[in-house]
Motif scaffolding. Structure first.
Motif, PDB file in Angstrom:
ATOM      1  N   LEU A   1     -11.366 -12.568  57.380  1.00  0.00           N
ATOM      2  CA  LEU A   1     -10.494 -12.901  58.366  1.00  0.00           C
ATOM      3  C   LEU A   1     -10.065 -14.301  58.449  1.00  0.00           C
ATOM      4  O   LEU A   1     -11.228 -15.124  57.997  1.00  0.00           O
ATOM      5  N   GLY A   2      -9.085 -14.791  58.658  1.00  0.00           N
ATOM      6  CA  GLY A   2      -8.742 -16.367  58.838  1.00  0.00           C
ATOM      7  C   GLY A   2      -7.639 -16.356  59.659  1.00  0.00           C
ATOM      8  O   GLY A   2      -7.024 -15.639  60.395  1.00  0.00           O
ATOM      9  N   LEU A   3      -7.161 -17.607  59.846  1.00  0.00           N
ATOM     10  CA  LEU A   3      -6.093 -18.136  60.763  1.00  0.00           C
ATOM     11  C   LEU A   3      -5.127 -19.086  60.043  1.00  0.00           C
ATOM     12  O   LEU A   3      -5.726 -19.835  59.005  1.00  0.00           O
TER      13      LEU A   3
ATOM     14  N   LEU B   1      -0.789 -13.943  66.555  1.00  0.00           N
ATOM     15  CA  LEU B   1      -1.385 -14.056  67.691  1.00  0.00           C
ATOM     16  C   LEU B   1      -0.441 -14.927  68.980  1.00  0.00           C
ATOM     17  O   LEU B   1      -0.579 -14.403  70.134  1.00  0.00           O
ATOM     18  N   ASN B   2      -0.229 -16.178  68.791  1.00  0.00           N
ATOM     19  CA  ASN B   2       0.669 -16.781  69.595  1.00  0.00           C
ATOM     20  C   ASN B   2       1.621 -17.735  68.784  1.00  0.00           C
ATOM     21  O   ASN B   2       1.572 -17.439  67.539  1.00  0.00           O
ATOM     22  N   GLU B   3       2.108 -18.668  69.474  1.00  0.00           N
ATOM     23  CA  GLU B   3       3.165 -19.522  68.580  1.00  0.00           C
ATOM     24  C   GLU B   3       2.242 -20.480  67.662  1.00  0.00           C
ATOM     25  O   GLU B   3       3.004 -21.123  66.695  1.00  0.00           O
TER      26      GLU B   3
ATOM     27  N   ASP C   1       5.271  -8.775  65.540  1.00  0.00           N
ATOM     28  CA  ASP C   1       4.297 -10.005  65.249  1.00  0.00           C
ATOM     29  C   ASP C   1       3.524  -9.747  64.087  1.00  0.00           C
ATOM     30  O   ASP C   1       2.744 -10.372  63.511  1.00  0.00           O
ATOM     31  N   LEU C   2       3.719  -8.599  63.431  1.00  0.00           N
ATOM     32  CA  LEU C   2       3.317  -8.392  61.701  1.00  0.00           C
ATOM     33  C   LEU C   2       3.925  -9.391  60.737  1.00  0.00           C
ATOM     34  O   LEU C   2       5.219  -8.669  60.727  1.00  0.00           O
TER      35      LEU C   2
END
Length: 347
Positions: free
Chosen positions: A152-154, A55-57, A39-40
């Motif tokens: 931090l971001g998304l 983190l997820n799809e 997942d990295l």
């Protein structure tokens, strides 16, 4: 302006504090890559701007740290510049910042607490402008002033913009003009006038928030921000990671007018020379490229612009987006082509 010159308390300033590219490569050469983490999505393998972890799809977290010593003497401006620069790495991945933490090192025996408070307040103001909280951090008593952020971001996992996904034929677009390092060198020598200082603050405190929207564009193949290694250094990261060459025309590169005049007079940073020594062997300069132009292209940028590699058919939309979001200097500066990781520069 504070009576204490912040720049006099440090041996370097802004992104010019970065360890030279060649030295950093030697340090990192024998360190193992972070394997075994599917997942990295982005780690240390491509010298990218931030780490990205799925983190997820639908969501991946973008994580970065950036801090440096003063590039200006005004404490509030220093805080603003450092915070803007740190958040840029999230935008450069196509992400949207959500949270920041302060990284603070101050010589508390030399700086009044009011000055330290102004530095932190500058960072808070930028985070507020970005619509995120500055939710904490860590501080130490240090011999030189240091300030920055953990940011931090998304981002959607499918919209991550790496720096190693350029394609042959892509055009290169730069979002901000070059010259911040030159202006900072002039400031430290007492040669920068009010107009030059205003230009410096204008560009270094402009958030690269356009990166979030660029992340949603399929025509954008690769993206990074131009900081301490200069335009040539960060372009070479795109070229080496993508296995391509780039052709660059200095006449098309946007530059800060005040910095241009200073560069022609011989003002330059020591970091520009260190940068060239690190990667000059991978750059082919046409005979008519002047020495000051070469130094300009190696000039360390603090809170510099986004560098985008995009499909030629989508270049108009990318430029329109930049211009609509206030990046009036954004323009095409060159293109990627088949090769093996070098750059050719024309005057």
């Amino acid at each position: 302006m504070t009576e204490i010159r912040l720049t006099s308390l440090s041996h370097g300033g802004g992104c010019g504090c970065k360890i030279a590219p060649a030295v950093l490569s030697q340090i990192m050469a024998e360190l193992p890559l972070p394997g075994g983490f599917p997942d990295l999505l982005v780690g240390t393998e491509s010298s990218d701007d931030a780490a990205v972890y799925r983190l997820n799809e639908r969501q991946a977290i973008v994580a970065t740290t950036d801090f440096f010593m003063p590039i200006v003497d005004d404490p509030h401006d220093f805080g603003r510049i450092a915070a803007t620069n740190a958040l840029s790495d999230v935008y450069a991945m196509g992400g949207q910042p959500i949270l920041a933490l302060a990284v603070v090192g101050m010589p508390v025996d030399k700086l009044p607490l009011t000055v330290v408070r102004q530095i932190l307040a500058g960072g808070v103001s930028v985070c507020a402008a970005a619509g995120i909280p500055l939710a904490g951090g860590h501080s130490i008593d240090a011999p030189e002033p240091i300030y920055g952020l953990v940011a931090l971001g998304l981002v959607h996992p499918d919209q991550v913009k790496r720096n190693d996904r350029g394609r042959a034929g892509d055009v290169l677009i730069l979002g901000k003009p070059l010259g911040i390092g030159i202006l900072s060198a002039a400031l430290k020598k007492g040669q920068l006038d009010e107009t030059g200082y205003a230009r410096m603050i204008e560009h270094t405190t402009q958030l690269n928030r356009v990166g979030t929207a660029l992340g949603e564009m399929d025509s954008v193949h690769a993206m990074t921000d131009v900081t301490g290694f200069g335009l040539l250094g960060h372009l070479l990261e795109i070229c080496r990671g993508s296995g391509l060459d780039a052709e660059l025309s200095f006449s098309q590169v946007p530059v800060i007018d005040t910095a241009l005049a200073l560069a022609e007079q011989g003002v330059a940073t020591g970091a520009a020379g260190r940068n060239w020594d690190s990667y000059g062997a991978s750059v082919r300069l046409d005979a008519n490229v002047a020495e000051w132009q070469r130094k300009f292209l190696c000039d360390p940028q603090t809170s510099g612009g986004l560098l985008v590699a995009c499909d030629p058919d989508g270049a108009g939309d990318v430029l329109d987006l930049f211009h609509r979001q206030g990046f009036k200097h954004a323009q095409i500066i060159g293109r990627l082509q088949a090769g093996n990781g070098g750059v050719r520069v024309q005057a």
